[in-house]
Design a protein around this motif. Structure first.
Motif, PDB file in Angstrom:
ATOM      1  N   LEU B  16     -19.062  37.730 -72.669  1.00 57.01           N
ATOM      2  CA  LEU B  16     -18.374  37.143 -73.830  1.00 57.01           C
ATOM      3  C   LEU B  16     -16.865  37.338 -73.734  1.00 57.01           C
ATOM      4  CD1 LEU B  16     -20.765  37.982 -76.801  1.00 57.01           C
ATOM      5  CD2 LEU B  16     -20.379  35.776 -75.721  1.00 57.01           C
ATOM      6  N   LEU B  17     -16.468  38.516 -73.227  1.00 55.87           N
ATOM      7  CA  LEU B  17     -15.034  38.780 -73.032  1.00 55.87           C
ATOM      8  C   LEU B  17     -14.453  37.781 -72.024  1.00 55.87           C
ATOM      9  CD1 LEU B  17     -12.667  40.839 -73.582  1.00 55.87           C
ATOM     10  CD2 LEU B  17     -13.377  41.967 -71.484  1.00 55.87           C
ATOM     11  N   ALA B  18     -15.195  37.584 -70.933  1.00 56.73           N
ATOM     12  CA  ALA B  18     -14.749  36.638 -69.901  1.00 56.73           C
ATOM     13  C   ALA B  18     -14.624  35.234 -70.484  1.00 56.73           C
ATOM     14  CB  ALA B  18     -15.740  36.638 -68.743  1.00 56.73           C
ATOM     15  N   LEU B  19     -15.602  34.858 -71.302  1.00 58.79           N
ATOM     16  CA  LEU B  19     -15.594  33.524 -71.913  1.00 58.79           C
ATOM     17  C   LEU B  19     -14.395  33.360 -72.852  1.00 58.79           C
ATOM     18  CD1 LEU B  19     -17.490  31.032 -71.843  1.00 58.79           C
ATOM     19  CD2 LEU B  19     -18.485  31.876 -73.957  1.00 58.79           C
ATOM     20  N   ALA B  20     -14.111  34.423 -73.625  1.00 54.60           N
ATOM     21  CA  ALA B  20     -12.982  34.369 -74.567  1.00 54.60           C
ATOM     22  C   ALA B  20     -11.659  34.237 -73.813  1.00 54.60           C
ATOM     23  CB  ALA B  20     -12.986  35.621 -75.440  1.00 54.60           C
ATOM     24  N   VAL B  21     -11.487  35.068 -72.773  1.00 58.26           N
ATOM     25  CA  VAL B  21     -10.246  35.020 -71.978  1.00 58.26           C
ATOM     26  C   VAL B  21     -10.115  33.648 -71.307  1.00 58.26           C
ATOM     27  CG1 VAL B  21      -9.040  36.018 -69.987  1.00 58.26           C
ATOM     28  CG2 VAL B  21     -10.212  37.511 -71.602  1.00 58.26           C
ATOM     29  N   SER B  22     -11.242  33.182 -70.777  1.00 55.95           N
ATOM     30  CA  SER B  22     -11.258  31.904 -70.079  1.00 55.95           C
ATOM     31  C   SER B  22     -10.839  30.763 -71.000  1.00 55.95           C
ATOM     32  CB  SER B  22     -12.678  31.675 -69.561  1.00 55.95           C
ATOM     33  OG  SER B  22     -12.708  30.664 -68.647  1.00 55.95           O
ATOM     34  N   LEU B  23     -11.409  30.733 -72.208  1.00 60.57           N
ATOM     35  CA  LEU B  23     -11.077  29.674 -73.167  1.00 60.57           C
ATOM     36  C   LEU B  23      -9.611  29.759 -73.607  1.00 60.57           C
ATOM     37  CD1 LEU B  23     -14.256  29.512 -75.422  1.00 60.57           C
ATOM     38  CD2 LEU B  23     -13.384  27.731 -73.911  1.00 60.57           C
ATOM     39  N   THR B  24      -9.127  31.012 -73.793  1.00 59.14           N
ATOM     40  CA  THR B  24      -7.731  31.200 -74.200  1.00 59.14           C
ATOM     41  C   THR B  24      -6.788  30.671 -73.121  1.00 59.14           C
ATOM     42  OG1 THR B  24      -8.473  33.217 -75.279  1.00 59.14           O
ATOM     43  CG2 THR B  24      -6.106  32.922 -75.088  1.00 59.14           C
ATOM     44  N   VAL B  25      -7.066  31.074 -71.874  1.00 64.63           N
ATOM     45  CA  VAL B  25      -6.210  30.637 -70.761  1.00 64.63           C
ATOM     46  C   VAL B  25      -6.227  29.109 -70.659  1.00 64.63           C
ATOM     47  CG1 VAL B  25      -6.013  30.642 -68.230  1.00 64.63           C
ATOM     48  CG2 VAL B  25      -6.389  32.777 -69.459  1.00 64.63           C
ATOM     49  N   PHE B  26      -7.428  28.537 -70.817  1.00 63.85           N
ATOM     50  CA  PHE B  26      -7.553  27.077 -70.729  1.00 63.85           C
ATOM     51  C   PHE B  26      -6.720  26.396 -71.821  1.00 63.85           C
ATOM     52  CE2 PHE B  26      -9.701  23.163 -72.124  1.00 63.85           C
ATOM     53  CZ  PHE B  26      -9.565  22.417 -70.973  1.00 63.85           C
ATOM     54  N   CYS B  27      -6.844  26.902 -73.062  1.00 68.31           N
ATOM     55  CA  CYS B  27      -6.119  26.288 -74.186  1.00 68.31           C
ATOM     56  C   CYS B  27      -4.605  26.429 -74.018  1.00 68.31           C
ATOM     57  CB  CYS B  27      -6.550  26.920 -75.510  1.00 68.31           C
ATOM     58  SG  CYS B  27      -8.242  26.518 -75.927  1.00 68.31           S
ATOM     59  N   VAL B  28      -4.173  27.596 -73.534  1.00 72.68           N
ATOM     60  CA  VAL B  28      -2.727  27.835 -73.380  1.00 72.68           C
ATOM     61  C   VAL B  28      -2.158  26.949 -72.268  1.00 72.68           C
ATOM     62  CG1 VAL B  28      -1.022  29.563 -72.659  1.00 72.68           C
ATOM     63  CG2 VAL B  28      -2.777  30.179 -74.312  1.00 72.68           C
ATOM     64  N   LEU B  29      -2.901  26.860 -71.159  1.00 65.36           N
ATOM     65  CA  LEU B  29      -2.366  26.140 -69.993  1.00 65.36           C
ATOM     66  C   LEU B  29      -2.581  24.631 -70.042  1.00 65.36           C
ATOM     67  CD1 LEU B  29      -3.315  28.552 -67.068  1.00 65.36           C
ATOM     68  CD2 LEU B  29      -1.106  28.271 -68.181  1.00 65.36           C
ATOM     69  N   TYR B  30      -3.474  24.195 -70.934  1.00 68.55           N
ATOM     70  CA  TYR B  30      -3.828  22.762 -70.965  1.00 68.55           C
ATOM     71  C   TYR B  30      -2.593  21.882 -71.187  1.00 68.55           C
ATOM     72  CZ  TYR B  30      -6.110  18.422 -72.321  1.00 68.55           C
ATOM     73  OH  TYR B  30      -6.507  17.119 -72.403  1.00 68.55           O
ATOM     74  N   ALA B  38      -5.766  23.530 -65.536  1.00 72.46           N
ATOM     75  CA  ALA B  38      -6.086  24.466 -66.625  1.00 72.46           C
ATOM     76  C   ALA B  38      -7.555  24.864 -66.561  1.00 72.46           C
ATOM     77  CB  ALA B  38      -5.763  23.826 -67.972  1.00 72.46           C
ATOM     78  N   LEU B  39      -8.409  23.893 -66.232  1.00 72.37           N
ATOM     79  CA  LEU B  39      -9.857  24.172 -66.118  1.00 72.37           C
ATOM     80  C   LEU B  39     -10.110  25.172 -64.995  1.00 72.37           C
ATOM     81  CD1 LEU B  39     -12.774  23.341 -67.065  1.00 72.37           C
ATOM     82  CD2 LEU B  39     -12.761  21.755 -65.154  1.00 72.37           C
ATOM     83  N   ARG B  40      -9.447  24.932 -63.863  1.00 76.73           N
ATOM     84  CA  ARG B  40      -9.632  25.829 -62.705  1.00 76.73           C
ATOM     85  C   ARG B  40      -9.165  27.240 -63.017  1.00 76.73           C
ATOM     86  NH1 ARG B  40      -8.272  21.686 -58.958  1.00 76.73           N
ATOM     87  NH2 ARG B  40      -6.131  22.352 -58.775  1.00 76.73           N
ATOM     88  N   LEU B  41      -7.957  27.331 -63.604  1.00 77.94           N
ATOM     89  CA  LEU B  41      -7.400  28.655 -63.901  1.00 77.94           C
ATOM     90  C   LEU B  41      -8.212  29.358 -64.992  1.00 77.94           C
ATOM     91  CD1 LEU B  41      -3.633  27.702 -63.765  1.00 77.94           C
ATOM     92  CD2 LEU B  41      -4.832  29.186 -62.155  1.00 77.94           C
ATOM     93  N   GLY B  42      -8.635  28.572 -65.977  1.00 76.24           N
ATOM     94  CA  GLY B  42      -9.462  29.135 -67.045  1.00 76.24           C
ATOM     95  C   GLY B  42     -10.782  29.642 -66.502  1.00 76.24           C
ATOM     96  N   PHE B  43     -11.379  28.836 -65.634  1.00 79.51           N
ATOM     97  CA  PHE B  43     -12.689  29.225 -65.081  1.00 79.51           C
ATOM     98  C   PHE B  43     -12.565  30.454 -64.186  1.00 79.51           C
ATOM     99  CE2 PHE B  43     -16.625  28.900 -62.708  1.00 79.51           C
ATOM    100  CZ  PHE B  43     -17.517  28.556 -63.712  1.00 79.51           C
ATOM    101  N   ALA B  44     -11.387  30.596 -63.553  1.00 83.57           N
ATOM    102  CA  ALA B  44     -11.173  31.769 -62.682  1.00 83.57           C
ATOM    103  C   ALA B  44     -11.319  33.061 -63.483  1.00 83.57           C
ATOM    104  CB  ALA B  44      -9.797  31.697 -62.046  1.00 83.57           C
ATOM    105  N   CYS B  45     -10.951  32.992 -64.779  1.00 80.55           N
ATOM    106  CA  CYS B  45     -11.057  34.194 -65.630  1.00 80.55           C
ATOM    107  C   CYS B  45     -12.511  34.584 -65.899  1.00 80.55           C
ATOM    108  CB  CYS B  45     -10.332  33.970 -66.952  1.00 80.55           C
ATOM    109  SG  CYS B  45      -8.583  33.733 -66.714  1.00 80.55           S
ATOM    110  N   MET B  46     -13.441  33.668 -65.613  1.00 78.49           N
ATOM    111  CA  MET B  46     -14.856  34.026 -65.773  1.00 78.49           C
ATOM    112  C   MET B  46     -15.260  35.117 -64.771  1.00 78.49           C
ATOM    113  SD  MET B  46     -16.262  32.600 -68.324  1.00 78.49           S
ATOM    114  CE  MET B  46     -17.988  32.951 -68.088  1.00 78.49           C
ATOM    115  N   GLY B  47     -14.375  35.360 -63.812  1.00 80.15           N
ATOM    116  CA  GLY B  47     -14.616  36.450 -62.861  1.00 80.15           C
ATOM    117  C   GLY B  47     -14.761  37.803 -63.542  1.00 80.15           C
ATOM    118  N   ILE B  48     -14.186  37.914 -64.750  1.00 86.17           N
ATOM    119  CA  ILE B  48     -14.312  39.166 -65.526  1.00 86.17           C
ATOM    120  C   ILE B  48     -15.798  39.487 -65.763  1.00 86.17           C
ATOM    121  CG2 ILE B  48     -13.804  40.243 -67.777  1.00 86.17           C
ATOM    122  CD1 ILE B  48     -11.249  38.475 -67.818  1.00 86.17           C
ATOM    123  N   ALA B  49     -16.609  38.415 -65.862  1.00 86.63           N
ATOM    124  CA  ALA B  49     -18.049  38.613 -66.088  1.00 86.63           C
ATOM    125  C   ALA B  49     -18.693  39.383 -64.936  1.00 86.63           C
ATOM    126  CB  ALA B  49     -18.737  37.274 -66.286  1.00 86.63           C
ATOM    127  N   GLY B  50     -18.021  39.368 -63.782  1.00 88.61           N
ATOM    128  CA  GLY B  50     -18.536  40.110 -62.629  1.00 88.61           C
ATOM    129  C   GLY B  50     -18.614  41.609 -62.883  1.00 88.61           C
TER     130      GLY B  50
END
Lengths: 150, 144
Positions: B16-30, B38-50
């Motif tokens: 959930l943390l990864a998803l929140a960071v990912s969505l924030t990054v996507f919205c900021v960079l869009y 923005a999608l690529r960079l946002g999705f990269a933050c899903m790495g936190i889920a690792g």
């Protein structure tokens, strides 16, 4: 042969035939160098999966009969595991390899037509699951009837 | 709360943390860099889920204790089925959607393919953990 063995034989025959037809179609398409999406393969796999899904209706339970005892349940459970693992190993591996091939062939910034082979792999994975499940059921029942009645 | 529940909570929180960071990054960079980047960079933050993968190391099995009984095994099997089913569904739906939206003849960014794969992969573990927590009743009922 009980009802579950009949269903397993039916599923096994349908899916094996489906894969043979798909293989022949794919081979003929590659010989003719057809570059169209693999629609004919979907037209074989999807009806086969539907046929398998309705197999329990084709082989109906006879009225007022218990057709599923504790032993059948154990066999069913074990075969489901075998099917699931066959699916997971084959399909997940196939999809991963396909994506890697696409990625390395086109390069990180490249573009391509959406590879329908991914969707085809998902459908074929369902077929692998059914075949493995059916074989596991038949192996546990020793491939034939030993007095079980439907 | 037993080890399995703790591990499940850890995976749910990190995902959930990864998803929140990912969505924030996507919205900021869009607005700044456009959709695909923005999608690529946002999705990269899903790495936190690792970080969820560290759960087995963080919550170690106590020596000499039975950490897994018959009931836990049944919960785990059910959760695995649910995780598998959801990831299978997500992969199928995403593939169909992309194919349907873009069209059969048009081109898509190749980076979409690993994203679809990772979305299915992460959803399998997330669903597994959520289903485990639901079965245990979301909290401790005396399990140790």
């Amino acid at each position: 042969m009980n009802r579950w063995q009949k269903i397993a034989w039916f599923n096994l025959i349908v899916m094996t035939l489906c894969f043979v037809v798909c293989f022949v179609l794919a081979a003929s398409m590659s010989f003719q160098r057809v570059a169209t999406p693999p629609t004919p393969l979907f037209l074989v796999i999807i009806p086969s999966l539907i046929l398998v899904a309705i197999s329990t209706f084709i082989f109906r339970k006879k009225a007022k009969r218990v057709d599923f005892d504790e032993r059948d349940m154990q066999i069913h459970k074990k075969s489901q595991y075998v099917g699931l693992w066959a699916f997971v190993i084959s399909t997940v591996l196939a999809i991963t390899v396909e994506i890697m091939i696409c990625f390395f062939a086109v390069g990180p910034g490249g573009t391509l037509r959406y590879p329908l082979v991914l969707l085809l792999t998902i459908c074929a994975g369902g077929g692998v699951w059914i075949i493995a499940d059916s074989i596991a059921i038949l192996v546990q029942y020793n491939w034939g009837g030993k007095g079980e009645k439907s | 709360m037993n080890r399995q529940q703790k591990m499940a909570w850890w995976i749910v929180i990190t995902t959930l943390l990864a998803l929140a960071v990912s969505l924030t990054v996507f919205c900021v960079l869009y607005a700044k860099v456009g959709f695909p980047r923005a999608l690529r960079l946002g999705f990269a933050c899903m790495g936190i889920a690792g970080l969820g993968g560290l759960s087995t190391l963080i919550f170690r099995k106590d020596k000499g204790k039975v950490a897994f009984d018959e009931r836990d095994r049944i919960f785990n099997i059910r959760a695995s089925w649910a995780g598998f089913g959801v990831s299978y569904g997500i992969f199928g739906v995403l593939s169909m959607t992309i194919w349907g939206v873009v069209g059969a003849g048009n081109l898509v960014d190749v980076n979409i393919l690993p994203m679809v794969w990772f979305a299915a992969f992460i959803s399998a573990f997330f669903t597994h953990s959520v289903v485990i927590l639901i079965q245990y009743g979301r909290g401790s009922k005396g399990e140790k």
